[in-house]
Scaffold this motif. Structure first.
Motif, PDB file in Angstrom:
ATOM      1  N   LEU A  88      -3.327   9.379   1.505  1.00  0.00           N
ATOM      2  CA  LEU A  88      -4.012   8.660   0.439  1.00  0.00           C
ATOM      3  C   LEU A  88      -3.184   7.469  -0.002  1.00  0.00           C
ATOM      4  O   LEU A  88      -1.967   7.462   0.103  1.00  0.00           O
ATOM      5  CB  LEU A  88      -4.237   9.591  -0.748  1.00  0.00           C
ATOM      6  CG  LEU A  88      -5.144  10.789  -0.474  1.00  0.00           C
ATOM      7  CD1 LEU A  88      -5.094  11.739  -1.637  1.00  0.00           C
ATOM      8  CD2 LEU A  88      -6.563  10.325  -0.238  1.00  0.00           C
ATOM      9  N   GLN A  89      -3.873   6.510  -0.553  1.00  0.00           N
ATOM     10  CA  GLN A  89      -3.158   5.330  -1.007  1.00  0.00           C
ATOM     11  C   GLN A  89      -2.446   5.630  -2.310  1.00  0.00           C
ATOM     12  O   GLN A  89      -3.031   6.192  -3.240  1.00  0.00           O
ATOM     13  CB  GLN A  89      -4.171   4.207  -1.218  1.00  0.00           C
ATOM     14  CG  GLN A  89      -3.536   2.903  -1.553  1.00  0.00           C
ATOM     15  CD  GLN A  89      -4.552   1.948  -2.166  1.00  0.00           C
ATOM     16  OE1 GLN A  89      -5.675   2.328  -2.430  1.00  0.00           O
ATOM     17  NE2 GLN A  89      -4.138   0.725  -2.385  1.00  0.00           N
ATOM     18  N   PHE A  90      -1.185   5.251  -2.352  1.00  0.00           N
ATOM     19  CA  PHE A  90      -0.395   5.506  -3.551  1.00  0.00           C
ATOM     20  C   PHE A  90      -1.010   4.783  -4.736  1.00  0.00           C
ATOM     21  O   PHE A  90      -1.246   3.576  -4.671  1.00  0.00           O
ATOM     22  CB  PHE A  90       1.057   5.038  -3.326  1.00  0.00           C
ATOM     23  CG  PHE A  90       1.957   5.293  -4.485  1.00  0.00           C
ATOM     24  CD1 PHE A  90       2.077   4.367  -5.513  1.00  0.00           C
ATOM     25  CD2 PHE A  90       2.683   6.465  -4.563  1.00  0.00           C
ATOM     26  CE1 PHE A  90       2.912   4.612  -6.589  1.00  0.00           C
ATOM     27  CE2 PHE A  90       3.521   6.715  -5.630  1.00  0.00           C
ATOM     28  CZ  PHE A  90       3.640   5.781  -6.650  1.00  0.00           C
ATOM     29  N   GLY A  91      -1.242   5.502  -5.807  1.00  0.00           N
ATOM     30  CA  GLY A  91      -1.801   4.877  -6.989  1.00  0.00           C
ATOM     31  C   GLY A  91      -3.231   4.401  -6.836  1.00  0.00           C
ATOM     32  O   GLY A  91      -3.744   3.702  -7.697  1.00  0.00           O
ATOM     33  N   GLY A  92      -3.872   4.808  -5.761  1.00  0.00           N
ATOM     34  CA  GLY A  92      -5.234   4.340  -5.546  1.00  0.00           C
ATOM     35  C   GLY A  92      -6.251   5.072  -6.397  1.00  0.00           C
ATOM     36  O   GLY A  92      -5.934   6.022  -7.114  1.00  0.00           O
ATOM     37  N   VAL A  93      -7.497   4.633  -6.282  1.00  0.00           N
ATOM     38  CA  VAL A  93      -8.551   5.200  -7.116  1.00  0.00           C
ATOM     39  C   VAL A  93      -8.744   6.677  -6.799  1.00  0.00           C
ATOM     40  O   VAL A  93      -8.904   7.513  -7.691  1.00  0.00           O
ATOM     41  CB  VAL A  93      -9.874   4.438  -6.884  1.00  0.00           C
ATOM     42  CG1 VAL A  93     -10.995   5.117  -7.624  1.00  0.00           C
ATOM     43  CG2 VAL A  93      -9.728   3.011  -7.327  1.00  0.00           C
ATOM     44  N   VAL A  94      -8.700   6.995  -5.493  1.00  0.00           N
ATOM     45  CA  VAL A  94      -9.023   8.368  -5.091  1.00  0.00           C
ATOM     46  C   VAL A  94      -8.049   9.357  -5.695  1.00  0.00           C
ATOM     47  O   VAL A  94      -8.431  10.312  -6.382  1.00  0.00           O
ATOM     48  CB  VAL A  94      -9.016   8.476  -3.554  1.00  0.00           C
ATOM     49  CG1 VAL A  94      -9.111   9.922  -3.133  1.00  0.00           C
ATOM     50  CG2 VAL A  94     -10.161   7.677  -2.974  1.00  0.00           C
ATOM     51  N   VAL A  95      -6.776   9.143  -5.450  1.00  0.00           N
ATOM     52  CA  VAL A  95      -5.802  10.140  -5.906  1.00  0.00           C
ATOM     53  C   VAL A  95      -5.744  10.160  -7.433  1.00  0.00           C
ATOM     54  O   VAL A  95      -5.557  11.213  -8.054  1.00  0.00           O
ATOM     55  CB  VAL A  95      -4.427   9.890  -5.255  1.00  0.00           C
ATOM     56  CG1 VAL A  95      -3.826   8.609  -5.749  1.00  0.00           C
ATOM     57  CG2 VAL A  95      -3.505  11.043  -5.498  1.00  0.00           C
ATOM     58  N   THR A  96      -5.930   8.991  -8.060  1.00  0.00           N
ATOM     59  CA  THR A  96      -5.948   8.988  -9.526  1.00  0.00           C
ATOM     60  C   THR A  96      -7.145   9.776 -10.050  1.00  0.00           C
ATOM     61  O   THR A  96      -7.020  10.552 -11.005  1.00  0.00           O
ATOM     62  CB  THR A  96      -6.011   7.546 -10.064  1.00  0.00           C
ATOM     63  OG1 THR A  96      -5.008   6.778  -9.427  1.00  0.00           O
ATOM     64  CG2 THR A  96      -5.799   7.517 -11.558  1.00  0.00           C
ATOM     65  N   ALA A  97      -8.288   9.583  -9.416  1.00  0.00           N
ATOM     66  CA  ALA A  97      -9.467  10.324  -9.866  1.00  0.00           C
ATOM     67  C   ALA A  97      -9.264  11.826  -9.698  1.00  0.00           C
ATOM     68  O   ALA A  97      -9.580  12.619 -10.587  1.00  0.00           O
ATOM     69  CB  ALA A  97     -10.701   9.866  -9.079  1.00  0.00           C
ATOM     70  N   ILE A  98      -8.714  12.215  -8.546  1.00  0.00           N
ATOM     71  CA  ILE A  98      -8.476  13.644  -8.319  1.00  0.00           C
ATOM     72  C   ILE A  98      -7.583  14.197  -9.425  1.00  0.00           C
ATOM     73  O   ILE A  98      -7.870  15.239 -10.025  1.00  0.00           O
ATOM     74  CB  ILE A  98      -7.835  13.864  -6.943  1.00  0.00           C
ATOM     75  CG1 ILE A  98      -8.821  13.520  -5.835  1.00  0.00           C
ATOM     76  CG2 ILE A  98      -7.357  15.296  -6.791  1.00  0.00           C
ATOM     77  CD1 ILE A  98      -8.231  13.591  -4.457  1.00  0.00           C
ATOM     78  N   CYS A  99      -6.503  13.507  -9.687  1.00  0.00           N
ATOM     79  CA  CYS A  99      -5.567  14.022 -10.688  1.00  0.00           C
ATOM     80  C   CYS A  99      -6.195  14.053 -12.068  1.00  0.00           C
ATOM     81  O   CYS A  99      -5.981  14.996 -12.835  1.00  0.00           O
ATOM     82  CB  CYS A  99      -4.302  13.154 -10.695  1.00  0.00           C
ATOM     83  SG  CYS A  99      -3.371  13.312  -9.179  1.00  0.00           S
TER      84      CYS A  99
END
Lengths: 185, 749, 97
Positions: free
Chosen positions: B272-283
């Motif tokens: 996943l992209q660091f600080g990207g939308v996906v991982v931020t949304a998951i968290c």
């Protein structure tokens, strides 16, 4: 091996007994007297037994005679005698003409469908080499080829069948009991 | 039979040791649940002739003659002569209930010893039992995962749980539903163990939901009082909102990574992209789940109401274990969270705000359990500050020490309430046994409890050398250091630079620490010091709780005092330094390093000393302020207490948050359901339609009822009845025709 | 001889079906059912010659079940006869509705 040496024997007798079976069945269905019907059915079963033998199922053929013709049909006869139904009934037993026609049509439809089904292809690799069963019978005797799978792979079914027979015996006795003895208590 | 060894290639160093009995760990409490549940189903409580149910009218509606020790609104008894009858199988349950927990704790110790014996363990020990969900690309196994993080949680759950079970034996001894209580408690421990031992998010979610269920069952344990049942419902429904977030996070995780087990997610997270939308949304969605389960803003409202349940339940579920599940989740997902600085900042901010917010409410509560409830919310905020800022060890450390001293505080208050109830029971007074205004001066009557609760108070206030000092200081210190140097500090939160957020959170943390010291000291002063307000006759009945209740308190007291030694900072090397940090390093080390930019962030000696001094000064100042300003002698018993005014009233009424939710969310939903959906659609449209189509003139038009009969159903019925002629011939025909159809389908293939 | 066997079996089966639909005497109907079972047995045995002896094992079980069924069925017919003094199927319709 015998099949290869006497092919005509087998084919001729197979057709013979087949025709006898069908003729007996037709006779059985059209008799008015139940006893006559039973006897024609017994004849059908004898012919079938012969056909089994010609198909290398010697054990099954013998069992057919012993069990089916010899026991089951005898029970039927017993019941007919017990209930005094042996005479040809006065009223016409079969249903009306309309019924018979409809039944005939349905029968023909069924026949057509079954013929269609016989065209189905069973995968070739399931077929065993020719005369396998005959060889087995020649080598081990008539019973061993059946007894082997029966007591190994199908042991559970075998045991369950014995339970089934027990249930049938109990059921038959209970259902056949006279009710008066129950009330007299 | 079903057990298969680790999925990891080759045998794990732990396979073959005590750890192969991992599956037994949750199974023991489950067994306790089954046995206790069966015992509870046997109607063993026979109402005696003197029981209120049999003889008096003023208990209509109460299914069990409750000796409610923990209600907030009036008792279930009020008459003179019922003897308290223990449940017939209470003795057996007292052995089974705590017994399975003690056994589980013993097993946990054995497994822990095995882990220590193995030395450095860099991969988790996964024990796979069977494939649970093989669907398309998704393979979820029913498997348990043992690593250092779950081991800590298991020890806390079984250890503190066993102590609380023992306490409950004394506390709930006269309750008619004794086996049911222990059944639910055991079930809770089972689900909590599934939660921490699960090897994938879905298994964790099973435990997550299960503890929510048990929380509902236990909060509403005395369900014949509507308030208690309502509290249970509220807890469950608010939790559900959080669970929705958890589910969305899992969906996102699967659709982007394709794996849901921890080992797989941690391995693939770098895609996943660091600080990207996906991982931020998951968290963020995971944090929504945590906000529900661990009572953060805005979903904390269920926790104070949850005090309607028995006090040991509050200790176990709402202090030591269930509410810490959110912290565990974030620590478990540290790989994901360390890749989403914006989410980390959100967690830190919400945690800090919650800490301050709840502490301020706690300043003005009079119910002793409510004080502790808001204190729990506040301390959970601290834990989230810890794990949100990347200091996963600090967060888990505070989780551990908090479990010790908060359980001690709750159980101690349980002893107090028990004594108060006994006193009121003797004189049949109906005052609130939990209101601090009715207490006072209990130090003379319950010295052991007094001493132990002071130990816990000093711990929670953060006074050295108690445990809470070490853990709180570590959180605040880590936060301060990361505010200067970490990926969070470099990130932005809605435009505001991350370091500003973190410094702000640090200040909030200090404020919350100050307020914590104040309200906890306030609680101690009003309860144990000053003159006694319980009443002339009643105070003669106040005495220390039986040893089965005080014993666990002592154990927890020892842990509260010396628990800080589990993770001593380098500055104070009175023993081995950083034990917990070293222990958890294989699990959270990588995530923590990613947050601090690749290298551990070290503070200069001077900075550390200053931070520690600041924390200690604040704690001591809070205690001193409380002693100086609060005059217990001016209090009057609750029944005669004057109403609050001004800002104090706002605090006492919890900032009217519940009322806000009620007006803004609950009322509209109920209104729409009742007005629009029921009256409008159900009655108006659907009923009219059915009446139009199906009503014949013989039916009487019952308003609001869907009419039966009518030509359509009659027609169908007539056709159907023709088939049931009872004639064998017909049946044979139908049979054959059916066979024709079936064969036809085959023939035409 | 597989094809011939299937032919005979199909015809026998059809005769059995027609018998069940046409006759009114309960015992005759029952025997038509036995005829159908026999036809199926023939199929199995024919297949067994080509595909292995499991077919004959199945015939064994079919016969056993047929025997059990015959016993119980005839007991039912006897019980029925005692009540209604007839085995005419068109008169047996107590389960109507």
């Amino acid at each position: 091996m015998v099949h290869n040496e006497l092919p005509l024997f087998y084919v001729f007798h197979f057709y013979l007994f087949g025709v006898i079976a069908i003729a007996s069945a037709l006779a059985f269905v059209t008799r008015r007297s139940p006893v006559a019907a039973v006897l024609w059915l017994v004849n059908t079963m004898f012919s079938l037994a012969a056909m089994y033998v010609l198909l290398d199922a010697h054990f099954i053929g013998v069992i057919q005679v012993l069990v089916y013709a010899g026991a089951i049909m005898v029970v039927f006869l017993f019941v007919i005698m017990l209930l005094n139904l042996g005479h040809a009934s006065e009223i016409n037993d079969a249903r009306g003409l309309g019924w018979k026609l409809a039944a005939g049509l349905v029968g023909l439809a069924l026949l057509a469908q079954v013929f269609a089904l016989t065209r189905a292809q069973v995968p070739e690799k399931l077929a065993l080499p020719e005369n396998t069963v005959a060889n087995q019978v020649a080598a081990q005797g008539a019973i061993a080829p059946i007894a082997g799978p029966l007591f190994n792979q199908y042991l559970l079914a075998f045991e369950v069948t014995s339970v089934l027979l027990l249930a049938a015996v109990v059921g038959a006795v209970v259902l056949g009991k006279r009710r008066e003895s129950a009330h007299a208590r | 039979m079903l057990l298969q060894e680790a999925v990891t290639a080759g045998a794990h160093p732990l396979s073959g040791t005590a750890a192969s009995y991992l599956w037994l760990l949750p199974l023991l409490p489950l067994l306790g649940f089954v046995l206790n549940g069966l015992l509870s189903l046997i109607p063993a409580y026979h109402a005696g002739p003197a029981d209120p149910q049999a003889s008096h009218d003023d208990h209509a509606g109460a299914p069990e003659p409750m000796h409610t020790l923990d209600e907030t609104g009036g008792g279930g008894h009020g008459d003179d002569h019922h003897e308290i009858k223990r449940h017939r199988y209470a003795g057996l349950v007292s052995i089974i209930g705590p017994g399975v927990l003690i056994a589980a704790f013993g097993l946990a110790l054995a497994i822990f010893a095995a882990m220590r014996g193995v030395g450095e363990m860099h991969t988790p020990f996964v024990q796979r039992y069977f494939t649970w969900m093989p669907v398309g690309d998704l393979y979820i196994d029913a498997a348990f995962q043992l690593d250092q993080l779950s081991m800590i949680m298991v020890l806390i759950i079984t250890g503190v749980g066993a102590l609380i079970h023992l306490f409950s034996v004394g506390y709930m001894q006269d309750d008619p539903g004794y086996p049911r209580y222990f059944a639910y408690l055991n079930l809770f421990v089972f689900f909590m163990l599934v939660l921490v031992l699960g090897s994938s998010y879905p298994i964790l979610f099973i435990g997550w939901e299960g503890v929510g269920l048990c929380s509902y069952l236990l909060i509403g344990y005395w369900f014949s009082e509507k308030a208690n049942a309502d509290a249970g419902k509220k807890a469950f429904i608010v939790n559900r909102i959080g669970d929705f977030g958890f589910l969305i996070a899992m969906f996102l995780l699967f659709s982007n990574i394709g794996r849901l087990d921890f080992v797989g997610v941690n391995a693939a997270a770098s895609q996943l992209q660091f600080g990207g939308v996906v991982v931020t949304a998951i968290c963020l969605f995971f944090f929504l789940g945590c906000a529900g389960k661990s009572a953060q803003i805005p979903l904390y409202v269920w926790l104070p109401d949850a005090m309607a349940g028995p006090t040991p339940v509050s200790a176990l579920i709402h202090a030591a274990t269930m509410v810490t599940a959110g912290v565990y989740l974030i620590a478990r997902s540290n790989v994901l969270f360390s890749m989403a600085p914006a989410a980390g900042l959100t967690v830190v901010l919400v945690g800090a705000l919650t800490a301050v917010f709840a502490a301020s409410i706690g300043l003005k509560q009079w119910d002793i359990k409510k004080v502790l409830a808001y204190s729990t919310v506040s301390q959970l905020g601290y834990m989230f500050v810890g794990v949100g800022s990347g200091a996963y060890v600090a967060g888990m450390f505070h989780l551990m020490t908090h479990a010790f001293f908060k359980a001690l505080l709750f159980l101690g208050s349980g002893s107090v309430i028990y004594a108060m109830h006994a006193a009121y029971h003797a004189t049949h007074k109906h005052d609130d046994a939990q209101d601090m205004r009715n207490m006072g001066g209990l130090k003379a009557y319950m010295p052991t409890t007094w001493m132990l609760m002071w130990a816990a108070t000093l711990a929670i206030a953060g006074v050295p050398p108690f445990s809470g000092f070490f853990s709180k200081d570590e959180i605040l210190g880590s936060l301060y250091l990361r505010a200067g140097h970490s990926t969070l500090a470099d990130a932005h939160w809605l435009g505001i630079p991350g370091s500003a957020i973190m410094y702000f959170a640090y200040v909030l943390g200090l404020a919350a620490a100050f307020m914590t010291a104040v309200y906890m000291t306030r609680m101690m002063i009003y309860t144990f010091h000053g003159p006694n307000r319980t009443g002339e006759v009643e105070r003669g009945h106040l005495r220390e709780a039986p040893w089965i209740m005080t014993g666990p308190l002592v154990v927890l007291g020892v842990l509260s005092v010396f628990g800080g030694w589990f993770n001593l900072p380098a500055l104070i090397p009175v023993g081995k330094v950083g034990v917990l940090e070293h222990w958890l390093e294989p699990v959270v080390g990588a995530g923590a390093l990613r947050v601090t930019g690749g290298a551990p962030v070290e503070a200069s000696h001077g900075t550390e000393v200053v931070l520690i001094i600041v924390a200690v000064v604040i704690a001591l100042a809070g205690i001193a302020l409380a002693f100086a300003r609060l005059k217990p002698a001016t209090l009057v018993p609750a029944a005669q207490a004057p109403a609050e005014h001004g800002f104090e009233k706002v605090l006492a009424d919890k900032y009217y948050v519940d009322e806000l939710y009620d007006a803004g969310i609950v009322e509209p939903v109920v209104g729409v359901s009742r007005g629009l959906l029921w009256r409008g659609v159900d009655n108006g449209v659907i009923d009219r339609l059915t009446r139009l189509l199906f009503q014949s003139k013989d039916d009487d038009a019952a308003v609001g009822a869907v009419p039966m009969g009518g030509w359509a159903s009659r027609a169908v019925g007539y056709l159907g009845s023709q088939l049931q002629s009872g004639r064998v011939g017909t049946y044979a025909w139908v049979l054959v025709v059916g066979v024709l159809f079936v064969l036809g389908a085959f023939s035409f293939k | 001889m597989l094809a011939e066997s299937l032919f005979f079996s199909a015809v026998l089966f059809m005769i059995g079906v027609v018998g069940v639909l046409t006759r009114r005497n309960a015992i005759i109907v029952f025997m038509c059912v036995e005829l159908m079972l026999n036809a199926v047995n023939l199929t199995f045995v024919a297949f067994a010659q080509v595909y292995g002896v499991a077919g004959q094992v199945f015939v064994f079980f079919v016969m056993t079940v047929a025997a059990a069924e015959a016993a119980v069925g005839l007991a039912i017919i006897i019980a029925l006869f005692r009540h209604k003094q007839t085995v005419d199927l068109s008169n047996i319709n107590i389960l109507k509705g």
